[in-house]
Design an enzyme around this catalytic site. Structure first.
Site, PDB file in Angstrom:
ATOM      1  N   HIS A   1       0.835  -1.204   0.000  1.00 24.82           N
ATOM      2  CA  HIS A   1       0.000   0.000   0.000  1.00 24.82           C
ATOM      3  C   HIS A   1       0.875   1.261   0.000  1.00 24.82           C
ATOM      4  O   HIS A   1       0.735   2.138  -0.857  1.00 24.82           O
ATOM      5  CB  HIS A   1      -0.910  -0.023   1.228  1.00 24.82           C
ATOM      6  N   GLU A   2       1.775   1.344   0.947  1.00 29.77           N
ATOM      7  CA  GLU A   2       2.618   2.543   1.040  1.00 29.77           C
ATOM      8  C   GLU A   2       3.515   2.674  -0.180  1.00 29.77           C
ATOM      9  O   GLU A   2       3.790   3.778  -0.658  1.00 29.77           O
ATOM     10  CB  GLU A   2       3.440   2.533   2.330  1.00 29.77           C
TER      11      GLU A   2
ATOM     12  N   HIS B   1       1.763   4.511  -2.847  1.00 26.86           N
ATOM     13  CA  HIS B   1       1.872   5.970  -2.702  1.00 26.86           C
ATOM     14  C   HIS B   1       3.223   6.452  -3.236  1.00 26.86           C
ATOM     15  O   HIS B   1       3.319   7.465  -3.917  1.00 26.86           O
ATOM     16  CB  HIS B   1       1.786   6.372  -1.227  1.00 26.86           C
TER      17      HIS B   1
ATOM     18  N   HIS C   1       3.376   6.659  -6.898  1.00 28.44           N
ATOM     19  CA  HIS C   1       2.633   7.826  -7.362  1.00 28.44           C
ATOM     20  C   HIS C   1       3.572   9.045  -7.384  1.00 28.44           C
ATOM     21  O   HIS C   1       3.651   9.762  -8.380  1.00 28.44           O
ATOM     22  CB  HIS C   1       1.444   8.047  -6.422  1.00 28.44           C
TER      23      HIS C   1
HETATM   24 ZN   LIG Z   1      -2.663   5.238   2.067  1.00 31.42          ZN
END
Ligand SMILES: [Zn+2]
Length: 705
Positions: free
Chosen positions: A484-485, A488, A491
């Protein structure tokens, strides 16, 4: 527990030689001077950087030349370079290395930083120039990105009160300063209750049911606290979660659960309920000054959902199916408990424990079987491999880059041709003083306005380290958090924009979790698991039948996961449409949950007294719904892959990167999504992913018209 003295004022002369003020030097266009940071240098550096920024802003405001994009908006983008650099370092210390002196510094500086923002926003001459450019953007802006930046900055100023009369501006400033103080205290109270309520297991029989890996982590955690020979269950999710899953000792499960759900709610000097009440009241007052009926309305206006009603409609479309699923889950768990002759009714501290038994019985799968295959290092290499397959990214250890703690490792990210694209800092392990949870932050956003600037991104998690010399094994949930991290981070690393304010992670609140939530999905792919989920002892790949079992369990316990998240999001939103004065957090939580029909076997994922997302700062205030909103987007976006050649379809990946990941905030989020998907997002993929019955009419769209 913490009695802190105020930081001693440093002599002014220090500012002149403070290494934190210098432009970053070293490889990759400069890197943060983490090796030169001393806590006592941060405050004078911040003060000098704030003064420099204010002076630059004043020069822009008082420029005798008529306002142009370059002399106003571009100049504003350049005005805070020093402040941005020092601020990022300050952010790292307050999040990752919050020793008592750093906490004292944060309490002192947060209100001053809030008032810096206010002084800029409330500068009438500056706003007049911004407004002139925005209103004449057809002429003043040369590119769509310039027009978007004009809109973005103008909207920020208006939302912060730039159009108010002097008395109202003054009041907004007072409110912001007070909110900053309250937020800092809130977070510090939670951290103190996490540090202060460690469950110590003293003897062998306290360990009943706990897997060996958990025992060794707990022994290491105890030893780190000077309790050699004992075992410590830390009062953080990464430690309490597995304990509640495995411990056969119902009495100790209840203690651990109560410690965890009572953070910030002990009725002592660290109790956060008064802070919650004051925060809610101040946010409501400020929103009314700004011309909005409620804080929620003000907040959501700046996001993809647009209105609280749209956000609520989405949540309420999912809620009944999730609660229905919880009833089924509880019935299945109760049957197991009854068959064991446990003589209990399922309580909140039993949920994870009996869910695990149901999972074993139904799918012949237990967490303990999977964990030996989930080594931190290999999974990290695995997520690097995934992005190589999808986007052509390469990762290798970066050289000559200082770190702020020996646990941190830095990776150079490059494209297929070997051209450096940025740096990724990874800080995996829990330690005292580190803020709980997991996060990704841009240490420096990508931009090209004055030549290419490489993005520097950091991810920080709180995994519990294995014993010295042993493997660092992860739970499935931990592996998901890592992916998940990393989503980010990708991104931020994929950003290809001109202006820093529109870069990478600076997108609408309810779009920002799309890249992270979709990244989790590659963890489930056999292509990844076969290569990187290898047994720590034998090196064997995870058995195929175990992977199939993991896949079959993907809808398992989704009632629990959805209800604990949605209840938090609904309480957050409803609290911010409530009237301000005399807000009683305990009473509000009780009546709101009763009104929703909250299953009594589940507690909110974040109760209000420790909901740091919402009360530690404004980051997720009236915006916690963005997780479910983004998950609708992520589920729908992932089906774009599976509708084509599958999760590793390079053409779909390229489209996702070009139209969503790389554009930052240069494009309206709904348009960016449509450009990728060819249509608006739909809720069906999320319902299928979670194994829920599809909802009725009106729930077909994430953004009901
Ligand atoms: Zn998040």
């Amino acid at each position: 527990m913490l009695m802190l003295v105020a930081a001693v004022a440093m002599p002014a002369v220090l500012g002149a030689t403070n290494p934190l003020l210098a432009p970053w030097s070293g490889p990759y266009g400069g890197v943060p001077p983490f090796d030169k940071v001393k806590v006592e240098l941060i405050k004078p550096a911040l003060e000098a950087a704030m003064a420099e920024k204010l002076a630059a802003v004043d020069r822009i405001a008082n420029d005798p030349a008529p306002p142009t994009f370059d002399n106003t908006l571009a100049a504003l983008e350049r005005s805070g370079r020093t402040f941005d650099r020092v601020g990022r370092i300050y952010g790292v210390w307050t999040s990752e290395l919050a020793t008592p002196d750093v906490r004292a510094l944060a309490r002192e500086m947060e209100p001053r930083l809030a008032s810096l923002d206010d002084r800029i926003v409330q500068n009438g001459k500056l706003f007049a120039r911004i407004a002139a450019i925005y209103e004449g953007r057809a002429e003043s802006c040369k590119t769509p990105e310039q027009a978007r930046l004009a809109w973005r900055i103008y909207t920020w100023f208006v939302r912060a009160g730039a159009r108010l009369d002097p008395a109202a501006k003054k009041r907004v400033g007072e409110i912001n300063e007070r909110l900053a103080t309250l937020g800092t205290s809130f977070g510090q109270n939670v951290l103190a209750d996490e540090d202060g309520y460690v469950l110590v297991l003293k003897e062998e029989r306290d360990l009943a049911g706990l897997p060996l890996s958990f025992r060794s982590e707990a022994a290491a955690s105890a030893a780190a606290r000077g309790l050699t020979g004992k075992w410590a269950v830390l009062n953080i999710r990464g430690s309490v979660g597995p304990f509640l899953t495995f411990s056969d000792r119902r009495d100790l499960r209840e203690t651990a659960w109560r410690n965890f759900v009572s953070r910030g709610d002990h009725g002592d000097e660290r109790d956060n309920k008064k802070i919650v009440a004051e925060t809610i009241a101040l946010r409501a007052e400020r929103s009314r000054l700004l011309g909005h009926e409620t804080y929620a309305q003000w907040r959501v206006a700046d996001s993809m959902a647009g209105t609280p009603e749209r956000a609520m409609a989405l949540m309420e479309a999912v809620w009944p199916a999730a609660v229905g699923r919880v009833r089924e889950e509880v019935a299945a768990m109760q049957a197991v408990a009854d068959a064991e002759g446990a003589g209990i009714a399922i309580a909140p501290w039993d949920y994870r424990y009996y869910a695990e038994k149901v999972r074993k019985a139904r799918y012949d799968l237990d967490e303990g079987q999977v964990k030996p295959y989930l080594q931190f290092d290999r999974l990290r290499d695995g997520m690097f491999w995934v992005t190589g397959q999808l986007y052509g990214f390469r990762f290798k250890p970066a050289r000559g880059v200082p770190v702020y703690h020996p646990d941190v490792h830095v990776w150079e990210v490059s494209d297929g041709a070997g051209k450096a694209l940025g740096l990724l800092f990874i800080d995996p392990w829990a330690r005292p003083g580190k803020r709980s949870g997991a996060r990704a932050v841009a240490l420096r956003p990508q931009e090209t306005m004055d030549g290419g600037v490489l993005p520097l991104v950091a991810i920080s998690t709180n995994f519990v380290r294995g014993r010295t010399g042993g493997p660092n094994l992860m739970s499935w949930d931990g592996a998901r958090a890592l992916f998940h991290e990393f989503g980010h981070a990708l991104h931020g690393l994929s950003s290809r924009v001109t202006y820093p304010s529109l870069s990478g992670l600076g997108v609408a609140d309810d779009l920002v979790e799309l890249p992270s939530q979709i990244m989790e999905r590659w963890l489930w792919t056999p292509e990844l698991l076969d290569r990187f989920a290898r047994h720590y002892g034998t090196g064997d790949p995870i058995p195929r039948d175990l992977v199939e079992k993991i896949d079959r369990t993907s809808t398992f316990n989704q009632g629990f996961a959805t209800v604990e998240q949605l209840s938090s999001a609904l309480v957050d939103m409803k609290a911010h449409v409530a009237e301000g004065p005399r807000f009683d957090a305990a009473e509000f939580e009780r009546t709101t949950l009763a009104g929703l029909g909250m299953p009594r076997e589940i507690v909110m994922r974040h109760r209000m007294p420790h909901f740091t997302h919402v009360f530690g700062s404004e980051a997720y205030a009236a915006s916690y719904y963005s997780y479910i909103w983004s998950d609708v987007l992520a589920a729908d976006a992932f089906e774009a892959f599976t509708e084509e050649k599958g999760p590793y379809d390079k053409a779909v990946a390229r489209r996702f990167q070009e139209r969503v990941l790389s554009v930052g905030n240069t494009v309206d989020p709904a348009e960016a999504y449509r450009a990728f998907r060819g249509r608006d997002p739909a809720i069906g993929a999320l319902m299928r992913r979670r194994g829920f019955a599809e909802a009725g009419p009106g729930a077909g769209k994430a953004r009901p018209d």
